[in-house]
Design a protein around this motif. Structure first.
Motif, mmCIF file in Angstrom:
data_model
loop_
_atom_site.group_PDB
_atom_site.id
_atom_site.type_symbol
_atom_site.label_atom_id
_atom_site.label_comp_id
_atom_site.label_asym_id
_atom_site.label_seq_id
_atom_site.Cartn_x
_atom_site.Cartn_y
_atom_site.Cartn_z
ATOM 1 N N VAL A 1 0.870 -1.180 0.000
ATOM 2 C CA VAL A 1 0.000 0.000 0.000
ATOM 3 C C VAL A 1 0.904 1.226 0.000
ATOM 4 C CG1 VAL A 1 -1.779 1.303 1.209
ATOM 5 C CG2 VAL A 1 -1.842 -1.207 1.231
ATOM 6 N N LYS A 2 0.714 2.069 -1.005
ATOM 7 C CA LYS A 2 1.570 3.236 -1.193
ATOM 8 C C LYS A 2 0.760 4.510 -1.018
ATOM 9 C CE LYS A 2 4.773 5.193 -4.635
ATOM 10 N NZ LYS A 2 5.403 4.928 -5.948
ATOM 11 N N ASP A 3 1.260 5.413 -0.178
ATOM 12 C CA ASP A 3 0.631 6.715 0.035
ATOM 13 C C ASP A 3 1.567 7.804 -0.476
ATOM 14 O OD1 ASP A 3 -1.790 5.927 1.536
ATOM 15 O OD2 ASP A 3 -0.330 5.213 3.007
ATOM 16 N N GLY A 4 1.052 8.680 -1.340
ATOM 17 C CA GLY A 4 1.839 9.772 -1.897
ATOM 18 C C GLY A 4 1.271 11.127 -1.499
ATOM 19 N N HIS A 5 2.166 12.101 -1.307
ATOM 20 C CA HIS A 5 1.758 13.438 -0.837
ATOM 21 C C HIS A 5 2.482 14.509 -1.665
ATOM 22 C CE1 HIS A 5 0.106 11.287 2.598
ATOM 23 N NE2 HIS A 5 1.276 10.683 2.697
ATOM 24 N N TRP A 6 1.700 15.327 -2.377
ATOM 25 C CA TRP A 6 2.235 16.448 -3.146
ATOM 26 C C TRP A 6 2.144 17.713 -2.303
ATOM 27 C CZ3 TRP A 6 -0.885 12.884 -5.925
ATOM 28 C CH2 TRP A 6 -0.199 12.201 -6.961
ATOM 29 N N ARG A 7 3.272 18.318 -1.973
ATOM 30 C CA ARG A 7 3.279 19.457 -1.057
ATOM 31 C C ARG A 7 3.857 20.723 -1.677
ATOM 32 N NH1 ARG A 7 6.002 17.273 4.325
ATOM 33 N NH2 ARG A 7 5.276 19.301 5.038
ATOM 34 N N HIS A 8 4.179 20.677 -2.962
ATOM 35 C CA HIS A 8 4.711 21.867 -3.616
ATOM 36 C C HIS A 8 3.639 22.947 -3.677
ATOM 37 C CE1 HIS A 8 6.547 24.465 -6.643
ATOM 38 N NE2 HIS A 8 7.682 23.808 -6.442
ATOM 39 N N GLY B 1 -7.204 22.958 -9.029
ATOM 40 C CA GLY B 1 -8.562 22.908 -8.507
ATOM 41 C C GLY B 1 -8.652 22.242 -7.149
ATOM 42 N N ASN B 2 -9.649 21.336 -7.023
ATOM 43 C CA ASN B 2 -9.881 20.681 -5.743
ATOM 44 C C ASN B 2 -9.355 19.252 -5.716
ATOM 45 O OD1 ASN B 2 -11.647 19.517 -7.477
ATOM 46 N ND2 ASN B 2 -13.473 19.714 -6.192
ATOM 47 N N LEU B 3 -8.457 18.886 -6.639
ATOM 48 C CA LEU B 3 -7.898 17.536 -6.613
ATOM 49 C C LEU B 3 -7.027 17.358 -5.373
ATOM 50 C CD1 LEU B 3 -6.911 16.943 -10.341
ATOM 51 C CD2 LEU B 3 -8.795 15.926 -9.073
ATOM 52 N N PRO B 4 -7.245 16.299 -4.614
ATOM 53 C CA PRO B 4 -6.476 16.088 -3.378
ATOM 54 C C PRO B 4 -4.989 15.955 -3.648
ATOM 55 C CG PRO B 4 -8.407 14.667 -3.452
ATOM 56 C CD PRO B 4 -8.279 15.278 -4.806
ATOM 57 N N ARG B 5 -4.209 16.427 -2.700
ATOM 58 C CA ARG B 5 -2.754 16.277 -2.775
ATOM 59 C C ARG B 5 -2.300 14.917 -2.238
ATOM 60 N NH1 ARG B 5 0.489 21.023 -2.814
ATOM 61 N NH2 ARG B 5 -0.693 22.947 -3.136
ATOM 62 N N ASP B 6 -3.196 14.171 -1.642
ATOM 63 C CA ASP B 6 -2.856 12.915 -0.977
ATOM 64 C C ASP B 6 -3.572 11.758 -1.665
ATOM 65 O OD1 ASP B 6 -1.406 14.340 1.123
ATOM 66 O OD2 ASP B 6 -3.397 14.958 1.788
ATOM 67 N N ARG B 7 -2.804 10.748 -2.083
ATOM 68 C CA ARG B 7 -3.366 9.631 -2.837
ATOM 69 C C ARG B 7 -2.805 8.299 -2.338
ATOM 70 N NH1 ARG B 7 -8.041 10.395 -5.420
ATOM 71 N NH2 ARG B 7 -8.180 12.649 -5.597
ATOM 72 N N THR B 8 -3.579 7.235 -2.578
ATOM 73 C CA THR B 8 -3.193 5.890 -2.160
ATOM 74 C C THR B 8 -3.281 4.929 -3.340
ATOM 75 O OG1 THR B 8 -3.972 6.260 0.106
ATOM 76 C CG2 THR B 8 -3.762 3.978 -0.613
#
Length: 211
Positions: A79-86, A92-99
């Motif tokens: 299970v991989k969790d990714g976080h875009w913080r730039h 728009g409203n696309l989440p920065r956090d994905r699995t």
């Protein structure tokens, strides 16, 4: 290439799911991990967009990630969790956090190991050596428009166990009549973490133990 198109691709890359479709398979009982060899990978990914015949850095697409990888006999579940913080990640409203979810089934053969994959992005297959040091997977992206600039994902992994590192390249491309058209590339680097015991509290107020 517009920023909207780029970030829409990234959302699919990290396993975009609707609220009605869970990323991980549903279960009725908590799983028993006692037979699994568990590894935690912590790392970062640097993003490149393919333009005019070459990959060009796109810092706003960089991300952090962590992977919980459970290795059972003849299969792995990750299970991989990714976080875009730039700060420029502003689509728009696309989440920065994905699995993302990966389930790999292994079958040994004369050349090494054949891999069959079930993932949150679509089915896949690949190859590995018998020590699971070098692996290459191809995933066919499910539920994606024929007008999208990609329809395949390639994952190339190098497990550098003795150095405690994982090096991975993730590529998005479109396959048309057997010809690959590159679109995005992510270069990932991660460190390995394993369950352990500690002989003392690792931190104290104002610093680390032993300082």
């Amino acid at each position: 290439m517009s920023r909207i198109t780029f970030f829409a691709a990234l959302v699919v890359l990290m396993g975009c799911q609707s609220t009605k479709t869970p990323t991980l398979p549903l279960i009725t009982e908590l799983p028993d991990h006692s037979e699994a060899y568990t590894i935690i990978w912590l790392g970062t990914g640097t993003a490149y967009l393919y333009e005019s015949g070459e990959y060009v850095r796109m810092e706003s697409g960089d991300y952090e990630f962590q992977v919980t990888q459970r290795r059972y006999p003849n299969r792995w579940i990750s299970v991989k969790d990714g976080h875009w913080r730039h700060p420029d990640y502003d689509f728009g409203n696309l989440p920065r956090d994905r699995t993302m979810y990966f389930e790999l089934a292994f079958t040994p053969d004369q050349q090494g190991v054949e891999v069959d994959m079930r993932t949150s992005m679509g089915p896949g297959s690949g190859r590995s050596d018998r020590q699971f040091r070098a692996q290459v997977f191809e995933i066919e992206m499910a539920d994606i428009s024929k007008f999208a600039p990609y329809n395949r994902m390639r994952i190339t992994q190098q497990y550098l166990y003795e150095s405690g590192r994982l090096e991975e390249t993730v590529e998005l491309y479109k396959l048309v009549d057997g010809v690959e058209h590159p679109y995005l590339k992510m270069e990932e680097r991660a460190d390995i973490y394993r369950p352990t015991t500690l002989d003392q509290a690792p931190t104290v107020m104002g610093g680390y133990s032993g300082q």
